[in-house]
Design an enzyme around this catalytic site. Structure first.
Site, short mmCIF file in Angstrom:
data_model
loop_
_atom_site.label_atom_id
_atom_site.label_comp_id
_atom_site.label_asym_id
_atom_site.label_seq_id
_atom_site.Cartn_x
_atom_site.Cartn_y
_atom_site.Cartn_z
N LYS A 72 -70.72 -17.37 30.67
CA LYS A 72 -69.28 -17.12 30.56
C LYS A 72 -68.95 -15.77 31.18
CE LYS A 72 -65.53 -17.10 27.10
NZ LYS A 72 -65.20 -17.24 25.68
N SER A 147 -61.78 -20.86 24.57
CA SER A 147 -61.73 -20.19 25.84
C SER A 147 -62.94 -20.39 26.75
CB SER A 147 -61.54 -18.69 25.60
OG SER A 147 -62.68 -18.14 24.98
N SER A 171 -63.90 -20.76 20.27
CA SER A 171 -63.99 -20.80 21.74
C SER A 171 -65.28 -21.35 22.31
CB SER A 171 -63.76 -19.40 22.31
OG SER A 171 -62.39 -19.08 22.29
#
Lengths: 483, 92
Positions: A72, A147, A171
């Site tokens: 990420k 996210s 997330s």
């Protein structure tokens, strides 16, 4: 099967039998990305050169030897960009490795690519990325969740072997549910946050996003443990997660919180989760009703605490030491800050920083922030009490499958309520995992549904073994969007 | 609940356009209205919780160790000169 389609376990087997090499695996993933990521948009950068170089020297005798892992884009990998999907950090080049990256590298893994996300991890759909659009591999007119939407989409579409995400209010688990992969949020403090760009420091945790529960155990085994660079990281021994996987669920007590099975859950989600609980029961788990009476206050509590912490954390973006700086010649230092931050931050980030500043401001602190901290105690007590009677708690991850891109663009509150089942775990600091458990047919689309298993503080072994047992008798995790 | 968006934005050091101020005002007002549900709970006698785990000071021996060095520290500076950050004037 092509190498990029394999799990970590399968790829390690290929390496050890000599049937494949890390270089071939990295090349396979890179080829899959160049063929498939045009429509998915999972990645913001690839780091191909560094990954290929690392593959040449990979030691496949190590626990994750030669395994490429997508990261990420909120986690620092030395020498690569870390953008947090923000214009503010569009050109930020990481001067160091996050602790999780150093640990992955020491275990032989190869960071390959940085994945898209909501800007500064603020969002549940990845639509708040300032740098790119990510679609759901099962229906590209829909969001991948967020996210950590890029990581989830990459794993689900076989554009990665595995990935790291971060979870502040859901997330990791929610995008894993929406895309049909496994996502594990560890107990607060289980994994170091050093080198993760901070959103809400008392809630953030890094965790694995993988094709199987076994793979999640393999990654957690490597990244868990104390860290002198993160004072909130627990210096507790790391148990043998892999060794505990095959214990089965006989006698495991699984709690069903009555507050989580309410009206308003999409029927396909409800049916899939109930069937999954039945499957655990048929394997010998004992199903017990539990109550988490403060559930309905979790989202409100979260949006005070998370935005308050974010407003403090994002104060560091001052346009001096790194990141964006306004080209407008300022009359004062305040103007320098205001222009720089107005230009660098996207809409949702501004909204949350302003809300967080407000709830901490003089005259409102007690009414909002202090009250929310007290409700947080009540929410944690709910879990402490429930876990006196059960080992894990089962629920849906999200009330509905992935929504259409743009559907909720003008209604941030509606998107916040997406996280109603995941947020409480962050407030309480406990661990949770999302496991694919079926599909819901929504207006002509077949969309993945996730089962959430919540565990006690440091109870990762319990939720991993339940998830693994479930995956031994079901095939939902093997379904792929392009078949 | 009405919220003074401009004042909060000023404190947060974010310049807002007129359009943003109006839009955020409406959206944040709705969010605060939702948050107001916390007022229905009796929290008297409940301790505030800042962290899930006990937080305590962690120390290490006070020994020098390698730092970033010039290249890494300045690598991402938006403005720099002669191995230094260029800052906006603070003192008149």
């Amino acid at each position: 099967m092509e190498l990029h389609q394999l799990s970590i376990t399968e790829l390690l087997d290929r390496y050890r039998s000599g049937a494949a090499s890390p270089r071939e695996a990295v090349e396979s993933v890179l080829t899959a990305i160049s063929n498939g990521d045009g429509t998915i948009g999972a990645y913001l950068s690839h780091g191909a050169e560094a990954a290929l170089a690392a593959a040449e020297n990979a030691d496949t005798s190590l626990p994750l030897g030669g395994i490429p892992i997508a990261i990420k884009d909120a986690i620092n990998v030395e020498g690569q960009t870390t953008t947090c999907a923000s214009k503010f950090l569009e050109n930020f080049n990481s001067p160091y490795d996050a602790t999780v990256i150093a640990k992955l590298k020491a275990a032989g893994a190869i960071p390959l690519g940085k994945t898209n996300m909501d800007e500064f991890a603020m969002g549940s759909s990845t639509e708040n990325s300032a740098l790119g659009k990510t679609t759901n591999p099962w229906d590209t007119s829909r969001i991948p969740g967020g996210s950590s939407g890029g990581s989830a989409a990459a794993v689900a579409a076989d554009l990665a072997i595995a990935a790291l995400g971060s979870d502040t209010g859901g997330s990791i688990r929610q995008p894993a549910s929406h895309c049909g992969c496994v996502g594990l949020k560890p107990t607060y403090g289980r994994v170091s946050r050093f080198g993760l760009v901070a959103f809400a420091s008392s809630l953030d945790q890094i965790g694995p996003m993988t094709k199987t529960a076994e793979d999640a155990a393999r990654v957690l085994q490597v990244i868990a443990g104390g860290d002198i660079n993160d004072s909130t990281c627990l210096d507790e021994p790391v148990p043998d997660y892999l060794g505990a996987l095959n214990q089965g669920v006989r006698g495991l007590r699984v709690g069903l919180p009555k507050e989580y099975f309410i009206d308003g859950i999409e029927p396909g989600v409800k049916a899939a989760v109930e069937a999954a609980v039945k499957e655990l029961e048929s394997q010998g788990a004992e199903i017990v009703e539990v109550s988490l009476p403060h559930t309905e206050y979790a989202v409100a509590t979260y949006y005070i605490i998370a935005t308050a912490e974010a407003s403090a954390n994002l104060a560091r973006f001052d346009g001096v030491r790194y990141g964006h700086r306004s080209a407008i010649q300022p009359e004062s230092i305040v103007e320098h800050y205001k222009n720089t931050r107005a230009e660098g931050f996207g809409e949702e980030v501004k909204r949350r920083v302003i809300l967080g500043t407000y709830v901490l401001s003089s005259g409102y602190y007690d009414a909002y922030y202090l009250r929310a901290q007290k409700v947080r105690t009540l929410i944690r007590q709910d879990f402490t009490k429930a876990f006196e009677n059960v080992d894990v708690i089962a629920s849906p991850v999200a009330p509905a499958p992935a929504f259409k891109i743009g559907e909720n663009a003008d209604d941030p509150l509606k998107v916040y309520l997406e996280d109603i089942f995941t947020i409480a775990a962050n407030l309480a600091g406990i661990c949770g995992i999302s496991v694919p458990c079926g599909f819901s047919d929504c207006k002509g689309s077949r969309l993945p549904v996730g089962l959430q298993l919540l565990g006690k503080p440091l109870g990762e072994s319990d939720i991993l073994r339940a998830a693994h047992a479930y995956q031994q008798t079901t095939d939902w995790h093997k379904a792929r969007p392009f078949e | 609940m009405d919220m003074d968006v401009r004042r909060a934005a000023e404190l947060a050091r974010i310049e807002l356009t007129a359009d943003e101020a109006e839009r955020f005002g409406g959206q944040l007002g709705k969010i605060l209205e939702y948050i107001d549900k916390l007022n229905s709970l009796d929290v008297s006698g409940v301790d505030a919780m800042a962290h899930a785990n006990a937080v305590y000071d962690v120390t290490r021996p006070d020994e020098s160790r390698p730092g970033f060095g010039l290249e890494k520290a300045l690598r991402n500076a938006p403005r720099k000169t002669a191995d230094q950050f260029i800052v906006t004037k603070v003192v008149e």
